[in-house]
Design a protein around this motif. Structure first.
Motif, PDB file in Angstrom:
ATOM      1  N   LEU A 103       0.825  -1.209   0.000  1.00 49.57           N
ATOM      2  CA  LEU A 103       0.000   0.000   0.000  1.00 49.57           C
ATOM      3  C   LEU A 103       0.859   1.259   0.000  1.00 49.57           C
ATOM      4  CD1 LEU A 103      -2.544  -1.336   2.617  1.00 49.57           C
ATOM      5  CD2 LEU A 103      -3.052  -0.946   0.200  1.00 49.57           C
ATOM      6  N   GLY A 104       1.960   1.211   0.739  1.00 49.84           N
ATOM      7  CA  GLY A 104       2.841   2.381   0.786  1.00 49.84           C
ATOM      8  C   GLY A 104       3.437   2.725  -0.563  1.00 49.84           C
ATOM      9  N   GLY A 105       3.692   1.712  -1.385  1.00 45.11           N
ATOM     10  CA  GLY A 105       4.241   1.966  -2.709  1.00 45.11           C
ATOM     11  C   GLY A 105       3.304   2.772  -3.588  1.00 45.11           C
ATOM     12  N   PHE A 106       2.011   2.554  -3.438  1.00 47.25           N
ATOM     13  CA  PHE A 106       1.041   3.308  -4.233  1.00 47.25           C
ATOM     14  C   PHE A 106       1.005   4.771  -3.806  1.00 47.25           C
ATOM     15  CE2 PHE A 106      -1.326  -0.965  -4.153  1.00 47.25           C
ATOM     16  CZ  PHE A 106      -0.623  -1.432  -5.252  1.00 47.25           C
ATOM     17  N   ALA A 107       1.105   5.000  -2.490  1.00 47.98           N
ATOM     18  CA  ALA A 107       1.131   6.379  -2.000  1.00 47.98           C
ATOM     19  C   ALA A 107       2.372   7.090  -2.501  1.00 47.98           C
ATOM     20  CB  ALA A 107       1.077   6.392  -0.472  1.00 47.98           C
ATOM     21  N   LYS A 108       3.513   6.411  -2.450  1.00 47.55           N
ATOM     22  CA  LYS A 108       4.767   6.953  -2.952  1.00 47.55           C
ATOM     23  C   LYS A 108       4.677   7.230  -4.450  1.00 47.55           C
ATOM     24  CE  LYS A 108       8.018   3.924  -3.317  1.00 47.55           C
ATOM     25  NZ  LYS A 108       8.111   3.845  -4.792  1.00 47.55           N
ATOM     26  N   GLY A 109       3.868   6.443  -5.143  1.00 47.72           N
ATOM     27  CA  GLY A 109       3.724   6.580  -6.588  1.00 47.72           C
ATOM     28  C   GLY A 109       2.756   7.650  -7.042  1.00 47.72           C
ATOM     29  N   GLY A 110       2.215   8.439  -6.107  1.00 51.37           N
ATOM     30  CA  GLY A 110       1.409   9.587  -6.489  1.00 51.37           C
ATOM     31  C   GLY A 110      -0.083   9.413  -6.449  1.00 51.37           C
ATOM     32  N   ALA A 111      -0.589   8.293  -5.920  1.00 48.09           N
ATOM     33  CA  ALA A 111      -2.042   8.099  -5.844  1.00 48.09           C
ATOM     34  C   ALA A 111      -2.690   9.205  -5.026  1.00 48.09           C
ATOM     35  CB  ALA A 111      -2.361   6.738  -5.218  1.00 48.09           C
ATOM     36  N   GLY A 112      -3.917   9.562  -5.391  1.00 48.81           N
ATOM     37  CA  GLY A 112      -4.663  10.516  -4.586  1.00 48.81           C
ATOM     38  C   GLY A 112      -5.100   9.904  -3.273  1.00 48.81           C
ATOM     39  N   ALA A 113      -5.716   8.731  -3.360  1.00 48.09           N
ATOM     40  CA  ALA A 113      -6.136   7.984  -2.169  1.00 48.09           C
ATOM     41  C   ALA A 113      -5.794   6.526  -2.382  1.00 48.09           C
ATOM     42  CB  ALA A 113      -7.630   8.146  -1.914  1.00 48.09           C
ATOM     43  N   VAL A 114      -5.378   5.881  -1.318  1.00 48.01           N
ATOM     44  CA  VAL A 114      -5.080   4.453  -1.331  1.00 48.01           C
ATOM     45  C   VAL A 114      -6.138   3.775  -0.470  1.00 48.01           C
ATOM     46  CG1 VAL A 114      -3.401   2.671  -0.771  1.00 48.01           C
ATOM     47  CG2 VAL A 114      -2.618   4.911  -1.575  1.00 48.01           C
ATOM     48  N   VAL A 115      -6.944   2.911  -1.089  1.00 49.91           N
ATOM     49  CA  VAL A 115      -8.043   2.268  -0.371  1.00 49.91           C
ATOM     50  C   VAL A 115      -7.682   0.806  -0.117  1.00 49.91           C
ATOM     51  CG1 VAL A 115     -10.512   1.757  -0.334  1.00 49.91           C
ATOM     52  CG2 VAL A 115      -9.680   3.845  -1.441  1.00 49.91           C
ATOM     53  N   VAL A 116      -7.635   0.436   1.147  1.00 47.49           N
ATOM     54  CA  VAL A 116      -7.261  -0.916   1.558  1.00 47.49           C
ATOM     55  C   VAL A 116      -8.326  -1.903   1.107  1.00 47.49           C
ATOM     56  CG1 VAL A 116      -6.760  -2.383   3.557  1.00 47.49           C
ATOM     57  CG2 VAL A 116      -5.970  -0.008   3.514  1.00 47.49           C
ATOM     58  N   GLU A 117      -7.879  -3.084   0.803  1.00 46.83           N
ATOM     59  CA  GLU A 117      -8.719  -4.193   0.351  1.00 46.83           C
ATOM     60  C   GLU A 117      -9.924  -4.465   1.250  1.00 46.83           C
ATOM     61  OE1 GLU A 117      -6.578  -8.117   1.878  1.00 46.83           O
ATOM     62  OE2 GLU A 117      -5.148  -6.548   1.326  1.00 46.83           O
ATOM     63  N   ALA A 118     -10.843  -5.300   0.746  1.00 45.03           N
ATOM     64  CA  ALA A 118     -12.010  -5.730   1.516  1.00 45.03           C
ATOM     65  C   ALA A 118     -11.565  -6.256   2.874  1.00 45.03           C
ATOM     66  CB  ALA A 118     -12.774  -6.806   0.749  1.00 45.03           C
ATOM     67  N   THR A 119     -12.023  -5.593   3.914  1.00 45.21           N
ATOM     68  CA  THR A 119     -11.575  -5.846   5.285  1.00 45.21           C
ATOM     69  C   THR A 119     -12.786  -6.250   6.112  1.00 45.21           C
ATOM     70  OG1 THR A 119      -9.753  -4.281   5.044  1.00 45.21           O
ATOM     71  CG2 THR A 119     -10.479  -4.764   7.282  1.00 45.21           C
ATOM     72  N   GLY A 120     -12.736  -7.446   6.674  1.00 44.73           N
ATOM     73  CA  GLY A 120     -13.897  -8.002   7.353  1.00 44.73           C
ATOM     74  C   GLY A 120     -14.300  -7.208   8.589  1.00 44.73           C
ATOM     75  N   VAL A 121     -15.601  -6.930   8.692  1.00 44.49           N
ATOM     76  CA  VAL A 121     -16.091  -6.212   9.870  1.00 44.49           C
ATOM     77  C   VAL A 121     -16.360  -7.172  11.025  1.00 44.49           C
ATOM     78  CG1 VAL A 121     -17.041  -4.364   8.450  1.00 44.49           C
ATOM     79  CG2 VAL A 121     -18.521  -6.274   9.108  1.00 44.49           C
TER      80      VAL A 121
END
Length: 362
Positions: free
Chosen positions: A45-63
């Motif tokens: 996930l950090g690589g996407f932020a470093k790569g300039g993404a506006g928002a990084v949305v984490v995968e389907a996370t069980g509630v």
């Protein structure tokens, strides 16, 4: 030169630096099978932020534990998981991106083997799986038959989403997305193919939408007025007798009235053999229709992999944001590349990487 794709967008109290967001992509990599993120998730996930993404949305996370797609999925039902997300969120923020998390319950599509397992289908209880739940006791093709939820169970699902949203805020996330697509629990309620109930949660579209709207209400009440809430929809089941675009337009309108800010518009997932005409941008017209007819902002997804393609979607008003998945896996710096291709000047290319910039020599 400026382009719509690189215009900031403000949703309630959150301003995001551009319109290229990372779509939630399951990693099936919580190796202790306890829903806790690992160093893999930080780097991924950090690589996407470093790569300039506006928002990084984490995968389907069980509630809740039984809401995970696989035993290796992430969760946000306890404080250990919340605390493990904090350094990941902190790093995303340190790179100038917003952090989001997709809150999910897989329903009848839970307790499955991860995709690269030599075995597929439902994981037996004796092998670490669990009995799944659904609106009706109707199995997804090739999976175990689920238990039908009681009305009290449905109430607890909404409370589970709300509690996970609270932990998301405590972990530092900037937005949450409620997963009501791809054949998972809230989509199962919306589709007449998987919802055969005759009570207040089945039958008419209004009743089939009630479980989702209860979740939106519970989450909005928990997060307050300034925090963005997104809902992901599947705009069609691609199958006769299934959920239709017209119905999803209406449900998206209701979701907006209940406090949702954006509709993330995908398709399919509730019927294993549905004939889906896949191609570049094939789901964008559905996002455009929801935006036009439901009066809610939209996110477009689905084989968006080129800078000019993404720019055209946003610039022509078909969607407010594009979410990109596979292209980010191929190139975590896709937004930086898109800025160069569109001749847009940005100020968030990592200083550490400037020697590789096309504007540098030597």
């Amino acid at each position: 030169m400026t382009h719509a794709l690189f215009d900031p967008i403000t949703v309630r109290d959150l301003t995001v630096r551009n319109r290229i967001w990372v779509s939630p992509m399951c990693q099936y990599s919580a190796e202790r099978q306890d829903g806790v993120p690992t160093p893999w998730h930080l780097v991924h996930l950090g690589g996407f932020a470093k790569g300039g993404a506006g928002a990084v949305v984490v995968e389907a996370t069980g509630v809740v534990p039984e809401g995970r797609i696989s035993p290796q999925d992430l969760g946000l039902w306890n404080d250990e998981q919340r605390d493990a997300f904090r350094p990941i969120v902190d790093f995303i923020h340190s790179q100038g991106a917003a952090a989001g998390v997709q809150l999910a319950h897989a329903g009848r599509k839970a307790s499955t083997y991860r995709p690269w397992s030599s075995t597929q289908g439902s994981v037996p209880v004796e092998d670490g799986g669990w009995t799944t739940v659904a609106p009706s006791a109707v199995a997804f093709d090739g999976y175990a038959e689920p238990r039908e939820l009681t009305t009290e169970d449905i109430r607890l699902v909404a409370l589970g989403f709300a509690a996970a949203a609270r932990r998301a805020i405590e972990a530092g996330f900037d937005l949450v997305e409620i997963h009501a697509a791809h054949g998972y629990l809230l989509h199962q309620f919306l589709s007449p193919l998987s919802n055969h109930r005759t009570d207040d949660f089945g039958g008419s579209l209004e009743h089939r939408a009630q479980a989702l709207l209860d979740v939106v209400d519970a989450v909005r009440a928990e997060v307050g007025e300034g925090f963005p809430v997104v809902v992901r929809f599947s705009a069609t089941d691609w199958t006769e007798g299934g959920l239709t675009l017209d119905e999803v337009v209406q449900v998206a309108r209701w979701a907006g009235e209940h406090g949702a800010d954006l509709a993330d518009v995908s398709t399919g997932g509730n019927v294993a053999s549905a004939p889906i005409p896949v191609g570049p941008g094939y789901q964008v017209p559905f996002a455009a229709a929801v935006k036009r007819e439901a009066g809610i902002g939209t996110i477009a997804v689905g084989m968006i992999s080129e800078a000019f393609q993404a720019e055209q979607i946003v610039a022509t008003g078909q969607a407010d944001v594009v979410m990109v998945g596979r292209e980010f896996l191929r190139d975590p710096g896709f937004p930086l590349r898109a800025a160069r291709e569109l001749n847009v000047a940005i100020d968030y290319e990592p200083q550490q990487y400037h020697r590789a910039s096309v504007t540098k020599q030597g």
